[in-house]
Motif scaffolding. Structure first.
Motif, PDB file in Angstrom:
ATOM      1  N   ARG A   4     -20.562 -42.645 -16.320  1.00 13.89           N
ATOM      2  CA  ARG A   4     -19.215 -42.750 -16.879  1.00 13.89           C
ATOM      3  C   ARG A   4     -19.268 -42.719 -18.392  1.00 13.89           C
ATOM      4  O   ARG A   4     -20.157 -43.267 -19.000  1.00 13.89           O
ATOM      5  N   GLY A   7     -13.550 -44.110 -22.317  1.00 13.31           N
ATOM      6  CA  GLY A   7     -12.267 -43.467 -22.667  1.00 13.31           C
ATOM      7  C   GLY A   7     -11.641 -44.150 -23.870  1.00 13.31           C
ATOM      8  O   GLY A   7     -12.275 -44.876 -24.616  1.00 13.31           O
ATOM      9  N   GLU A  39     -10.984 -42.731 -15.135  1.00  9.08           N
ATOM     10  CA  GLU A  39     -11.919 -42.706 -16.241  1.00  9.08           C
ATOM     11  C   GLU A  39     -12.800 -41.448 -16.142  1.00  9.08           C
ATOM     12  O   GLU A  39     -12.997 -40.872 -15.057  1.00  9.08           O
ATOM     13  N   ASN A  40     -13.355 -41.066 -17.329  1.00  9.50           N
ATOM     14  CA  ASN A  40     -14.294 -39.935 -17.339  1.00  9.50           C
ATOM     15  C   ASN A  40     -15.485 -40.250 -16.426  1.00  9.50           C
ATOM     16  O   ASN A  40     -15.988 -41.379 -16.415  1.00  9.50           O
ATOM     17  N   LEU A  51     -12.048 -40.498  -8.456  1.00 14.30           N
ATOM     18  CA  LEU A  51     -11.227 -40.826  -9.626  1.00 14.30           C
ATOM     19  C   LEU A  51     -10.126 -41.783  -9.161  1.00 14.30           C
ATOM     20  O   LEU A  51      -9.345 -41.449  -8.269  1.00 14.30           O
ATOM     21  N   GLU A 108     -10.611 -31.061 -16.025  1.00  7.89           N
ATOM     22  CA  GLU A 108      -9.809 -32.214 -16.458  1.00  7.89           C
ATOM     23  C   GLU A 108      -8.835 -32.580 -15.358  1.00  7.89           C
ATOM     24  O   GLU A 108      -8.196 -31.701 -14.757  1.00  7.89           O
ATOM     25  N   GLU A 110      -5.659 -35.441 -14.032  1.00 13.61           N
ATOM     26  CA  GLU A 110      -4.687 -36.483 -14.386  1.00 13.61           C
ATOM     27  C   GLU A 110      -3.893 -36.851 -13.156  1.00 13.61           C
ATOM     28  O   GLU A 110      -3.704 -36.028 -12.242  1.00 13.61           O
ATOM     29  N   ARG A 126      -5.563 -37.746 -19.370  1.00 15.22           N
ATOM     30  CA  ARG A 126      -6.505 -36.791 -18.772  1.00 15.22           C
ATOM     31  C   ARG A 126      -7.940 -37.319 -18.882  1.00 15.22           C
ATOM     32  O   ARG A 126      -8.321 -37.836 -19.934  1.00 15.22           O
ATOM     33  N   VAL A 127      -8.647 -37.175 -17.771  1.00 17.01           N
ATOM     34  CA  VAL A 127     -10.054 -37.546 -17.743  1.00 17.01           C
ATOM     35  C   VAL A 127     -10.876 -36.304 -17.363  1.00 17.01           C
ATOM     36  O   VAL A 127     -10.344 -35.361 -16.769  1.00 17.01           O
TER      37      VAL A 127
END
Length: 1241
Positions: A4, A7, A39-40, A51, A108, A110, A126-127
């Motif tokens: 991870r 963000g 989160e990324n 996600l 990406e 969302e 956006r992650v």
């Protein structure tokens, strides 16, 4: 493992605040918002990613967006099979779960909440979902897994390229466990977007320590738990170490001659291991060596036997391999010690007594030199002189001279020369001689037969010579008339003289002479000598002639010449008598004065005069010499050589017999001197090549050998023999036997019935034998082979089979068989055709053919006749010749052997014009015959005939019948029967419908039945009035033998009748009332029915009918026809005529009721009671026997609905009802045309 990335801080705080509320139910009044934000995320390709998205928005639609693309609110996300929404929607959990992530998921994302009544839409930050792709492969150059061969100290370039990966992997080179620092790497774009490859290059300088170790390319990436590795094995070439020679012992180079010297040469290290070779003075001696790869050691063993000439030689061992810059060498020089190989004493050790002996002793070369000394017995003698000289191979030669006086007592002592040296203390080298002192013998004499005794030639005589004293031993030499006696050299000759060896007994010596006396021993003097002493004796020998010789005055003799022969006996003791004979015949001779004879014997001679002829050639003329005293005869012969031209002998063969395709030998019996120079054979004026040909060869004796003989070789062969004296000729006949071949056989052979004819069979054969013709008749029946009523004749090459009063059954195939003893016999087939007037097959009295007369249907009339030659058919209608120019009439004629058929096809049959009596007339040159065929309207079938019982069991009856005229429509059969004493009729339909045999089952044992057979078609049935279609049978009891071999149980139980409560009379009245009711509508329905039938008949097609194959064919296939007359004639031997038939025609008619109802239960009526018959009273047709006629009409193709015959039963307690057709359709009243509406022709 997912990685991870942090963000933005506000989103992280918001997520921490809302995490605790993730699992709490959200009240409807809760404010709208995210309680869990995505989160990324970083995952490895193939892993699972999730996600998170927690929403407080009751009643709102939640969905995810990927790079701006909405994935939809459906939790299953149909467009992306690997995507789905996880969590409890009631709690606001909408986590995006992705299975088996791949590079396409790198995007990406969302989380979006749709607008609702409680608030506007919501969008999460956006992650980024990052997908790590590990490299799958490393490509190493050189090829991974291989072994590379490098030379130590040289630089090499190695490259390694990774496969597609994200991010670009790191590449490291490891050489023998040490990382290489000098690496250049480049990162390139991969085969897809977002993928990269790394290409690294390293420079490697291998050393000898790297040999056998790995050069590794290692790729590492965040996506890999452990780096991936590929490697190659380094095979490093480097030169070996210097060779070492292991010398046995301490004193290197010193060796003794004759010693087996083993030297080991060792070279360590090197890849490949060293190649070793031994050299002697620069010349190769041994190139064999062995290696131990584990220790990298090369060894070579030199084994040699040291010789004196090896002194001063240099032995060297050389080592090198493929990468050596030079040859490494180690050597040693040999110092060889060797004794003298031989000692020689020069001079003679034999001397007369009281004289000096001079000797010299010389040695071969030795290193070091040796000393010499002399010994006589045990006494040492002083040498006269000693010398030393240079020898071979660096050695020395020693020599010693000796002179001394010999005495008689020194005889037999050993004289020795001895060589010795400090270098050879353990060895002694000697050379010895035996001293021989000579002195003479004292006395000599001979022992043998007394002198003057007569000895017969061949007598064994023993002479012994004896002597006393002397040295050397007396030689005792035998002489015959001053010539030394020796044994004959050739061992194969008889040993007439055996000379014994010298024997010694004490001081007495003896030598034996054994001889077989011969002429030369007569009065010969035998002397024995020993030195100056000698003794003699003389023998008297009697012997037959030593040689009888014949002398001739001429060598070349010819017939008529005079020959003078003289016989000479050279020598004999006593004299002999001479005589002459020729092949046992005594000849007169003349004596000639004798001459002097050898061996001190007597000579004799006689001559004879002969006149020569050719018969004398080879004869022997013999001279015989006879000794009366010795009773022995000696003979000599002279073979006469008379030159004469060739003469054929009496045993010369003049006729030679051979078989065709075999071999023949024409022998030659000829006498000539000299032998014939040439044998020339001539055949029909052509000379056969003396060198031979493809099928002949002239043998050495002149005989002619032939092979693959043919009949063309038959004839006279002329033989011409020649020698230097003249020529002779002879004729030899070759008779070639060959298998018969039929040349003339008239096929077919024709004869009128009742006439006579000869079947002639002419052959070509050799030999021609009286009984070689035989005849057979071919046929299927056994009686067809009989030829008793026929006459067999033969004359020469022609055989005849004479037939008197020819009958029709004699027609057929006959075979002429000719066998003259030469295989194979000849066989010829001939057909005998018996010509006879036409015989038309016409059933009595008439034949009927039915057709619809609606002017649209057609009918075919079939007329068949037998006759030879071919038959011509003509047709008439009602006695008037039929006009075949009318296009409605077409006639086809078929011929097959003696059977001929005519098919008359009538198109557009009209009831008014064509319902008539047609007459078919068959005509050939021998007569004519005719038959009538009635063309009628279609109707109900005629009753079947010939109903009979074929088999019977207690429960069944096998029936057979002949079908009647079918009325022009397909007919079927029905069996009705009743048991006597039991009221009611039973029935059974015959299946298949066209069958003419049927087994009625379901019967009871020991019961009498009455059986009726009905035929029916679409227009009704034939009725039960014909006596030929009914029969009475009684089934056997269970204890009685049945008509069938098998016991057969019932296979079908018919419907049993019910009792009749009403009287038969009332039942009959009811039937009459029913008949009167249906008669009102019968006419109307009948016309309609015939119209529909005519429509079905009009679809009928035409073709030829198939006839039975006949065995005697009259002529070849032919076809004639013309368009003008609309008639044709076809004859074939292969295809039988085939004719169209309406037997199987099934028009599409509706089911109908029976036209007449019969009272049930008429068991009390008589068996010959008549039943109602046809609606039309037409002429009955009697069918020909089964198989004699083909079907008259082809089966007409039906429509989609074939006529069916429904089985309907009517429940009536009064009786049993037959199976009948269905009711007419009352709406179809005009189914038949006017021409078929019941008009009688």
């Amino acid at each position: 493992m997912a990685l991870r990335t942090p963000g933005r801080v506000p989103l992280l705080l918001l997520g921490l605040l809302t995490t605790g509320l993730a699992h709490l139910p959200l009240p409807a009044s809760a404010p709208r918002g995210f309680w869990a934000l995505p989160e990324n995320l970083t995952v490895v390709e193939g892993a699972t990613a999730e996600l998170r998205c927690g929403v407080s928005a009751p009643g709102s639609a939640v969905q995810w967006a990927k790079d701006g693309l909405l994935l939809g609110p459906d939790p299953r996300i149909p467009s992306f099979p690997r995507y789905r929404l996880e969590g409890d929607p009631d709690r606001g959990e909408f986590h995006l779960h992705i299975e088996a992530c791949d590079l396409s998921d790198d995007a990406e994302y969302e989380c979006q909440v749709g607008r609702s009544e409680t608030g506007p839409e919501l969008v999460s930050p956006r992650v980024i979902l990052t997908i790590l792709v590990p490299p799958k492969v490393l490509q190493l150059t050189p090829e991974a897994g291989s072994t590379v061969t490098w030379v130590a100290g040289q630089e090499y370039v190695v490259s390694c390229v990774s496969g597609d990966a994200k991010p670009a992997p790191d590449i490291t080179f490891i050489q023998s466990g040490q990382t290489i620092s000098d690496i250049s790497a480049n990162v390139n774009v991969g085969s897809q977007e977002k993928l990269f490859t790394t290409e690294a290059t390293a420079r490697v300088t291998p050393q000898s320590s790297d040999n056998g170790k790995l050069l590794v390319c290692e790729g590492s990436s965040p996506a890999l738990d452990t780096p991936i590795r590929v490697s190659v094995t380094m095979n490093v070439l480097f030169p070996p170490g210097p060779p070492v020679i292991e010398w046995p012992g301490l004193d290197e180079g010193h060796v003794r001659a004759g010693q087996s010297l083993e030297l080991l040469c060792v070279s360590r290290g090197g890849n490949p291991p060293a190649t070793l070779q031994w050299l002697k003075n620069g010349q190769p001696m041994s190139t064999a060596w062995g290696t131990e790869h584990a220790e990298a050691v090369a060894r070579s063993m030199l084994v040699m036997i040291v010789r004196p000439e090896d002194h001063g030689a240099r032995l060297s061992c050389e080592a090198h391999n493929s990468v050596s810059t030079g040859i490494q060498e180690r050597g040693v020089t040999l110092q060889v010690t060797f004794p003298p190989s031989a000692i020689t004493i020069l001079g003679s050790a034999s001397q007369s007594e009281n004289k000096n002996v001079t000797l010299s002793c010389i040695t071969k070369s030795s290193r070091p030199r040796v000393l010499l000394r002399w010994w006589l017995g045990w006494r040492q003698l002083l040498p006269t002189e000693d010398m030393v000289m240079d020898g071979l191979h660096g050695g020395h030669i020693s020599m010693s001279n000796l002179t001394f006086l010999v005495r008689r007592e020194d005889n037999g002592l050993t004289l020795t020369c001895e060589a010795f040296s400090e270098a050879f203390t353990k060895e002694t080298f000697k050379k010895s001689l035996i001293l021989n002192v000579k002195y003479p013998a004292q006395k000599l004499w001979i022992e043998g037969p007394p002198e003057g005794q007569r000895l017969r030639a061949g007598t064994r005589v023993r002479l012994v010579c004896l002597a006393i004293g002397g040295n050397p031993d007396p030689s005792l030499t035998w002489f015959k008339d001053s010539r030394a006696v020796t044994e004959p050299r050739p061992p194969q000759e008889p040993r007439r003289v055996q000379l014994g060896s010298l024997e010694k007994s004490g001081s007495t010596f003896s030598r034996e002479l054994v001889l077989i006396t011969g002429p030369s021993d007569n009065q010969a003097k035998f002397t024995c000598k020993a030195g100056q002493l000698s003794a003699s004796t003389q023998l008297v020998v009697q012997f037959p002639p030593t040689n009888v010789t014949i002398l001739a005055n001429a060598s070349a003799l010819r017939p008529g010449d005079a020959l003078n022969l003289t016989c000479v006996s050279v020598s004999s003791n006593p004299p002999v008598n001479l005589s002459w004979d020729k092949e046992g015949e005594r000849l007169e001779s003349v004596a000639i004065p004798p001459r002097s004879a050898p061996f001190k014997g007597s000579a004799a001679a006689r001559s004879v005069l002969l006149r020569m002829s050719s018969r004398d050639h080879g004869h022997r003329v013999t001279c015989r010499a006879h000794s009366t005293e010795l009773r022995e005869t000696m003979s000599a012969f002279y073979r006469l050589n008379v030159l004469y031209p060739p003469e054929f002998l009496g045993e010369q063969v003049l006729v030679v017999t051979a078989v065709e395709q075999g071999e023949a030998l024409l022998p030659v019996s000829v006498s000539a001197n000299p032998a014939p120079e040439a044998f020339n054979w001539t055949f029909r004026g052509y000379r056969l090549s003396p060198a031979g040909g493809p099928r002949h060869r002239i043998l050495s004796g002149g005989a002619l050998q032939l092979w693959n003989v043919t009949r063309a070789d038959d004839g006279l062969y002329q033989l011409h023999c020649q020698n230097s004296e003249g020529t002779a000729e002879a004729l030899v006949r070759l008779d070639v036997h060959y298998a018969p071949t039929i040349r003339v056989l008239q096929d077919p052979t024709e004869v009128n019935i009742g006439g006579s004819v000869d079947i002639v069979c002419t052959v070509d054969a050799n030999p021609i034998l009286p009984g070689m013709f035989n005849w057979e008749r071919l046929g299927e029946e056994e009686e067809d082979h009989s030829l008793d009523d026929m006459e067999k004749m033969s004359k020469g090459s022609t055989g005849r089979l004479r037939i008197h009063h020819a009958k029709l059954d004699q027609a057929g195939a006959y075979q002429c068989i000719v066998d003259n003893g030469v295989a194979p016999p000849a066989r010829g087939l001939v057909r005998l055709v018996v010509r006879f007037a036409p015989q038309v097959e016409h059933p009595t009295p008439l034949t009927k053919v039915a057709a619809a007369g609606d002017s649209t249907s057609s009918a075919t009339l079939h007329c068949r006749a037998r006759g030879v030659p071919n038959i011509v058919f003509t047709w008439t209608k009602n006695g008037v010749a039929l006009d075949l120019q009318d296009p409605r009439y077409t006639e086809h004629t078929y011929h097959q052997g003696m059977v001929h058929s005519s098919l008359l096809t009538i198109a557009n049959v009209s009831a008014a014009q064509d319902y008539a009596l047609f007459t078919c007339t068959a005509t050939n040159p021998l007569g004519s015959d005719r038959t009538n065929i009635q063309l009628v309207s279609i109707s109900r079938p005629d009753p079947p005939t010939g109903l009979k019982v074929m088999s019977m069991t207690p429960y069944s009856v096998g029936l057979e019948w002949k079908p009647g005229f079918d009325g022009g429509l397909p007919q079927r059969f029905q069996i009705r029967y009743e048991a006597l004493g039991t009221p009611g009729l039973l029935y059974m339909d015959v299946l298949p419908p066209q069958a003419t045999t049927f087994t009625l089952t379901g019967l009871q044992p020991s019961t009498r039945y009455r059986v009726w057979l009905l035929a029916s078609n679409a227009l009704g049935d034939s009725g039960l009035m014909d006596k030929g279609s009914q029969i009475s049978v009684t089934t056997p009891g269970l204890d009685q033998p049945s008509g069938e071999p098998d016991y057969q149980l019932p296979t079908e139980q018919p419907t049993r009748p019910s009792r009749l409560p009403l009287m038969p009379v009332l039942f009959a009245v009811g039937g009459l009332l029913l008949l009167s009711n249906i008669s009102c509508v019968g006419g109307f329905l009948w016309q309609r029915r015939l119209r529909r039938l005519a429509e079905g008949i009009s679809e009928k097609t035409e073709a030829g009918s198939e006839e039975d194959q006949v065995r005697n064919e009259y002529e070849d296939s032919q076809w004639t026809g013309g368009q003008d007359t609309q008639s044709s004639m076809v004859s074939t031997t292969d295809v039988e005529p085939y004719y169209h038939s309406m037997k199987d025609f099934s028009p599409q008619l509706p089911p109908t009721l029976e036209e007449v109802s019969y009272p049930r239960g008429l068991t009390h009526l008589e068996e010959d009671m008549a039943f109602p018959g046809h609606l039309y009273d037409e002429v009955e047709r009697l069918n020909a026997p089964s198989g004699a006629w083909g079907p008259l009409y082809d089966e007409v193709p039906m429509g989609l609905c074939d006529p069916c015959w429904p089985e309907e039963t009517y429940e009536d307690t009064r009786g049993i009802y037959d199976q009948v057709a269905g009711d007419f359709d009352p709406m179809e009243t005009d189914s038949l045309p006017f021409e078929l509406r019941g008009h009688l022709v």
